[in-house]
Structure formats: C-alpha cells, structure tokens
Design a protein around this motif. Structure first.
Motif, PDB file in Angstrom:
ATOM      1  N   UNK A   6       0.819  -1.202   0.000  1.00 63.26           N
ATOM      2  CA  UNK A   6       0.000   0.000   0.000  1.00 63.26           C
ATOM      3  C   UNK A   6       0.857   1.258   0.000  1.00 63.26           C
ATOM      4  N   UNK A   7       2.105   1.134   0.388  1.00 60.31           N
ATOM      5  CA  UNK A   7       2.960   2.309   0.475  1.00 60.31           C
ATOM      6  C   UNK A   7       3.985   2.326  -0.651  1.00 60.31           C
ATOM      7  N   UNK A   8       3.656   1.663  -1.749  1.00 64.17           N
ATOM      8  CA  UNK A   8       4.608   1.541  -2.843  1.00 64.17           C
ATOM      9  C   UNK A   8       4.919   2.900  -3.466  1.00 64.17           C
ATOM     10  N   UNK A  12       8.882  -3.763  10.227  1.00 64.90           N
ATOM     11  CA  UNK A  12       9.873  -2.757  10.615  1.00 64.90           C
ATOM     12  C   UNK A  12      11.036  -2.755   9.636  1.00 64.90           C
ATOM     13  N   UNK A  13      11.458  -3.969   9.261  1.00 64.52           N
ATOM     14  CA  UNK A  13      12.562  -4.084   8.303  1.00 64.52           C
ATOM     15  C   UNK A  13      12.181  -3.410   6.985  1.00 64.52           C
ATOM     16  N   UNK A  14      10.931  -3.600   6.571  1.00 65.61           N
ATOM     17  CA  UNK A  14      10.469  -3.003   5.314  1.00 65.61           C
ATOM     18  C   UNK A  14      10.526  -1.468   5.396  1.00 65.61           C
ATOM     19  N   UNK A  15      10.133  -0.934   6.550  1.00 64.37           N
ATOM     20  CA  UNK A  15      10.180   0.520   6.723  1.00 64.37           C
ATOM     21  C   UNK A  15      11.622   1.031   6.744  1.00 64.37           C
ATOM     22  N   UNK A  16      12.492   0.288   7.451  1.00 64.36           N
ATOM     23  CA  UNK A  16      13.886   0.698   7.549  1.00 64.36           C
ATOM     24  C   UNK A  16      14.515   0.702   6.154  1.00 64.36           C
ATOM     25  N   UNK A  56       4.638  10.397   6.901  1.00 66.76           N
ATOM     26  CA  UNK A  56       3.247   9.939   6.898  1.00 66.76           C
ATOM     27  C   UNK A  56       3.186   8.425   6.664  1.00 66.76           C
ATOM     28  N   UNK A  57       4.000   7.940   5.724  1.00 67.72           N
ATOM     29  CA  UNK A  57       4.008   6.503   5.422  1.00 67.72           C
ATOM     30  C   UNK A  57       4.413   5.696   6.655  1.00 67.72           C
ATOM     31  N   UNK A  58       5.404   6.190   7.403  1.00 67.26           N
ATOM     32  CA  UNK A  58       5.847   5.478   8.603  1.00 67.26           C
ATOM     33  C   UNK A  58       4.751   5.511   9.676  1.00 67.26           C
ATOM     34  N   UNK A  59       4.127   6.671   9.843  1.00 66.50           N
ATOM     35  CA  UNK A  59       3.043   6.783  10.828  1.00 66.50           C
ATOM     36  C   UNK A  59       1.917   5.800  10.498  1.00 66.50           C
ATOM     37  N   UNK A  60       1.524   5.782   9.239  1.00 74.62           N
ATOM     38  CA  UNK A  60       0.426   4.906   8.821  1.00 74.62           C
ATOM     39  C   UNK A  60       0.800   3.442   9.010  1.00 74.62           C
ATOM     40  N   UNK A  61       1.997   3.099   8.567  1.00 75.61           N
ATOM     41  CA  UNK A  61       2.403   1.691   8.586  1.00 75.61           C
ATOM     42  C   UNK A  61       2.525   1.165  10.013  1.00 75.61           C
ATOM     43  N   UNK A  62       3.141   1.942  10.902  1.00 77.24           N
ATOM     44  CA  UNK A  62       3.287   1.456  12.285  1.00 77.24           C
ATOM     45  C   UNK A  62       1.916   1.346  12.959  1.00 77.24           C
ATOM     46  N   UNK A  63       1.018   2.282  12.657  1.00 77.28           N
ATOM     47  CA  UNK A  63      -0.338   2.202  13.206  1.00 77.28           C
ATOM     48  C   UNK A  63      -1.069   0.972  12.687  1.00 77.28           C
ATOM     49  N   UNK A  93       2.380  -3.852  21.305  1.00 73.43           N
ATOM     50  CA  UNK A  93       2.977  -2.763  22.067  1.00 73.43           C
ATOM     51  C   UNK A  93       4.164  -2.155  21.320  1.00 73.43           C
ATOM     52  N   UNK A  94       4.991  -3.024  20.760  1.00 73.45           N
ATOM     53  CA  UNK A  94       6.181  -2.582  20.025  1.00 73.45           C
ATOM     54  C   UNK A  94       5.802  -1.622  18.886  1.00 73.45           C
ATOM     55  N   UNK A  95       4.842  -2.007  18.051  1.00 73.13           N
ATOM     56  CA  UNK A  95       4.458  -1.140  16.931  1.00 73.13           C
ATOM     57  C   UNK A  95       3.690   0.088  17.407  1.00 73.13           C
ATOM     58  N   UNK A  96       2.976  -0.049  18.551  1.00 70.74           N
ATOM     59  CA  UNK A  96       2.296   1.128  19.117  1.00 70.74           C
ATOM     60  C   UNK A  96       3.338   2.144  19.604  1.00 70.74           C
ATOM     61  N   UNK A  97       4.435   1.645  20.204  1.00 70.66           N
ATOM     62  CA  UNK A  97       5.517   2.544  20.642  1.00 70.66           C
ATOM     63  C   UNK A  97       6.109   3.265  19.424  1.00 70.66           C
ATOM     64  N   UNK A  98       6.391   2.499  18.365  1.00 68.97           N
ATOM     65  CA  UNK A  98       6.955   3.119  17.159  1.00 68.97           C
ATOM     66  C   UNK A  98       6.003   4.166  16.583  1.00 68.97           C
ATOM     67  N   UNK A  99       4.715   3.837  16.599  1.00 68.21           N
ATOM     68  CA  UNK A  99       3.671   4.731  16.085  1.00 68.21           C
ATOM     69  C   UNK A  99       3.671   6.038  16.892  1.00 68.21           C
ATOM     70  N   UNK A 100       3.709   5.893  18.210  1.00 62.99           N
ATOM     71  CA  UNK A 100       3.704   7.061  19.100  1.00 62.99           C
ATOM     72  C   UNK A 100       4.985   7.885  18.939  1.00 62.99           C
TER      73      UNK A 100
END
Lengths: 310, 200
Positions: free
Chosen positions: A34-36, B23-27, B41-48, B85-92
């Motif tokens: 979705x983020x492509x 997380x690896x995909x985002x990194x 924005x993409x990181x915020x959306x993805x972690x949420x 919790x881990x992804x919620x922390x990243x999101x926050x």
C-alpha cells in the motif's frame, strides 16, 4: 522517440495500448504494498510539451517540488482514497475529446473544446500549494487566468458566484461508484475570487500537458486556498447567484467551509493548520496566512470574520 | 499436533523474525528512499496499521486454539501481544518525534483539540500496564485471576484503537470498518462462548 512513433500509429490507439499495459502493470505493482512508490514506468506522465509558455511575475521564488512527487502524491478521490492509488487508476480516464461548458448567468454561454483552450496565451505560474491535511508543495503550473475565460462569456450582473463541476464517470472512476461524496465533485468561488488574477485554470505542469493524476485536462488552481478547492478535470463552469454548496460542504459541513482560505489560526478538527510539511523537506514550516498571498488577496475579505467564514 | 520443545523454540524464533518484517520493510524504505513523497506519513500509517494487525492476530489466538484444539498456540500469544505494544511505541514515537519534533506545546494542543489524538494516547496508556505485566514473574505476583482481569482490558483497547483509526480518516472509512468487523467478530465469539457456557 515516443512522440515520433505516435506519428506513425494513430495517437489514440497508441496511447490506449500503452495505457492498458501501464495500468495492468501498475495494478499488479500496487497490490504488492500500500505504500509503494511510483513504479518507474509511471514516472513520466503527460509528456507533450506545451509551446509558447511565458514566465509570469506572479510566480514565487521558491524551489519547485520534484515532478515525481507532484504527480505521484495527492488526492484525486474519484479514483482512490489514499495518496497514491489515483496515479495508476487515472490512466484509463479519457481526456480527449473534452469540452468545458461555461454557462449559467452569462450573456454568451459557450462550450470550449480543450484544443481551443490550449491555444490561449499560456503562462507558467509557480505557486505554493497547501493541502488541508497539512502538507504542501511548490508547483509550476501552466495555464491561463480564469478571468480571461469568464470575460469571453460576459457574466451578467446577477452572477455572484462561480461553480465548478468535475468529470464523474463511474466506469473509469472506482470511487464514483461508492457514495463517498455527492458526485460529481463540485467546488465554488465568489465571483471576485474567480476574477482575481491569481486564480488559474491549469492545463499543464512543468511545461508539459497536465498529467492525469493532477486533474487532466484542465483544473482550477486557487493558491491562497486549501488544495481541495482546486476542482480537477473540470467539465462545467456555471455562474450562479447564490453561494453553491460544494461536495465537501455537503459531506462534512463542520469540517469544510465555502471559503477554505489557508489560515494558520483557524484549526481543522483533524489537522492543526499552524504548520505544514513541505514535501521533500524533513522539518515542518510555519503556515502563512492566505498561504503567503495575503498581500494580493487580503483585501477580498476585509471586514469578514474568517473564523466564521472558514 | 503437538510440537516438541525444540520445534516450539524454532517456531518462536521464526515468528519473532517474521514480526519484525514490517519494521525491516520501513527501515529499508527509509534507507533507499522508497516510502513515497511523504515518508513520515508513510511510517506513521504503517506502524499504526501493524499495531492494529498484531492486535487482531493476538485476539485471534484463543479462537484459533479452540477451533483447532492446538493448546500450544497460547505459548505464542505473549510475543504477539508484545508486538502490538512494540508497533504502538513506534507509532507514538513517530508522532512525537518526526511529526511534532517534541514541541510539547503543540502536542498538548493537538491532544486537546483532536479527539482521535486523545484516543490514541488513551489507548497507548492502557497498553502500558499490559506490557509491564507480560512476564511469568508478573503473572505469579498478581495471581492468575487478577492478571486475567487486567489483561481483559485488551478488549477495550481493541475497540479504542479502531475508533482512533476511524476518527482519523477524512472520508473513506472502508479500512477502519474492516478492522472493526474483525474485532467485532473476535470479541463476539468470546461473548457467544460465555453465553453458551452459562446456558449449559
């Protein structure tokens, strides 16, 4: 190379073939994530250069945002609800033939073919663009002032507002098949706003024909207002007596007002309007009143309570 | 089907690595600039999204265990819950740091003015005691019953998290509605079992 081969193959057939291939590839790619980012095949859109484009003194002296970002990121809700889904999906929208009907309270209603509009004296206007969602860009539009089109149809004295109606085709626009907004998308301006020299009908971007994701073949650009005021793929411009209710006002009346002037002091229930993220920049910058165009447009709103008329 | 202890250990390691894939995909995306025009924005959306995904997966463990009879599935649940919790922390952290740059003045205003932000904070606050009491040690200290009662707040957290997403969306509520349906199903199953037990 591409333009030369199109001289051999009929242009329409050539484009249609390319588009179908592109769309098929793009759909497959977009399913992956979705983020492509933009797939390389879609990075260049539009392509045809516009000739005789003059520079304008109304341009801002800021670095324009990357073309790829202007084409690849934005809202075109008829096609998608996210920021990039419209890029591939809009490729199947037919933009020729295209006419814009200018009608309503005018002495000489007329239907303009897009070819005729492209022959008008075109200017490059580099404008700041601020989305209500808190991001911004600097966009080198190509177009002509809306005023020059309106003059040709001679607005009547009773005309006080201008309504803009976008193309709505359920066959090619997936979201038009869903009741998200009261389709077609519509926007509006007060007549004096519409006649303001900054108000532009854009037919191009970066010196080329307007790419489909940006609202081809013709769209409205009002740089001191939030981006959603800039109706895309316009088919009708109607002069009316009363303030028109826009698509967004009908859908979410407490969040979207008629004026939608960029204003850091009037908050939106979803997004703070004090700052913005300029696409391509890391840190946020302060949002300017009227998006930095206060000197040019402030006088349109003297005496108005901008918190009430948001 | 009952995995042997080494098999279970291998399964846990595999699952752990799999849970880190988003997380690896985002990194990767951040390093190679493939997150699009608005990476933050993409990181915020993805972690949420992933906090919610893991919430749904965690809530699915018990129904899956009941449906398959694989009692050992419960041994994977703590890890899945901790990944919520881990992804919620990243999101926050993404919001506090990359979106607001720790401008506490603006953050407080944002919480006061925007119900979906307030709800996000509330949801996160409710996650904290669950993460803090996830160990065997905490379970023993609290006692099974109290621990279970505390950890049942995950049902409220799930509802709040979906409402947080729903209120954030500007127009098209299709995706939050999907999460709402999944969570309604998973919570509905539990209510149904409870009723069935009482009737018997």
């Amino acid at each position: 190379m591409r333009i030369k081969s199109s001289e051999i193959t009929p242009v329409a057939a050539f484009r249609q073939r390319r588009l179908l291939l592109k769309a098929a590839a793009a759909t497959a790619a977009s399913v992956a994530t979705a983020y492509a980012p933009l797939s390389p095949a879609l990075e260049r859109q539009g392509g045809e250069r516009l000739s005789g484009v003059r520079k304008s003194f109304l341009s801002v002296m800021e670095q324009p945002t990357e073309r790829e970002d202007i084409v690849g990121y934005g809202n075109f809700i008829e096609f998608a609800s996210d920021k990039s889904g419209h890029v591939e999906r809009s490729q199947l929208m037919a933009v020729r033939p295209w006419t814009v009907a200018v009608e309503g309270l005018v002495a000489k209603p007329r239907r303009f073919g897009i070819e005729d509009l492209l022959k008008l004296p075109l200017e490059e206007r580099i404008y700041r663009h601020r989305c209500v969602e808190g991001w911004s860009m600097v966009v080198p539009w190509v177009g002509f002032p809306l005023a020059s089109l309106l003059k040709q149809v001679e607005p009547l004295g009773s005309a006080k507002y201008v309504e803009f109606i976008s193309h709505a085709d359920p066959a090619s626009m997936p979201n038009v098949r869903r009741p998200l907004l009261d389709w077609p998308y519509s926007e509006g301006l007060r007549l004096d706003e519409a006649l303001h020299p900054l108000t532009l009908l854009a037919v191009g971007l970066y010196g080329e024909v307007l790419p489909k994701p940006n609202g081809a073949p013709i769209r409205l650009v009002v740089p001191w207002k939030y981006g959603f005021k800039g109706a895309k793929s316009i088919v009708t411009i109607r002069l009316v007596e009363r303030e028109p209710r826009t698509a967004w006002m009908k859908a979410v009346p407490d969040e979207y007002g008629f004026y939608a002037n960029v204003n850091p002091d009037v908050d939106h229930p979803r997004w703070s309007q004090g700052k913005e993220r300029r696409i391509g920049e890391f840190f946020k910058r302060k949002t300017l009143p009227f998006n930095g165009y206060a000197d040019q447009v402030g006088q349109l709103y003297t005496g108005m309570d901008l918190k009430k008329y948001f | 089907m009952q995995p042997t202890p080494p098999q279970l250990a291998a399964l846990k390691v595999t699952l752990f690595l799999l849970c880190l894939a988003p997380l690896a995909q985002l990194a990767w995306g951040a390093a190679y600039n493939t997150l699009g025009a608005n990476p933050i924005e993409a990181i915020t959306r993805s972690t949420g999204d992933w906090a919610l995904n893991f919430l749904v997966i965690t809530l699915a463990v018990t129904p899956l265990r009941r449906a398959t009879g694989w009692a050992w599935l419960i041994r994977l649940r703590r890890m899945l819950g901790l990944f919520v919790f881990f992804y919620a922390v990243l999101h926050l952290v993404t919001y506090l740091w990359l979106d607001q740059f720790f401008d506490w003045n603006d953050i407080v205003k944002d919480i006061a003015k925007r119900p979906f932000i307030l709800l996000g904070f509330a949801t996160f606050a409710l996650l904290l005691p669950l993460a803090a009491t996830s160990s065997h040690f905490a379970l023993r200290r609290l006692g099974g019953r109290r621990w279970q009662n505390l950890h049942r707040t995950i049902y409220a957290i799930a509802i709040l998290a979906v409402v947080h997403y729903w209120w954030m969306v500007k127009l098209d509520t299709f995706r939050p509605a999907l999460y709402a349906a999944a969570i309604a199903l998973l919570l509905g199953l539990r209510a149904w079992w409870r009723n069935a037990k009482h009737l018997r």
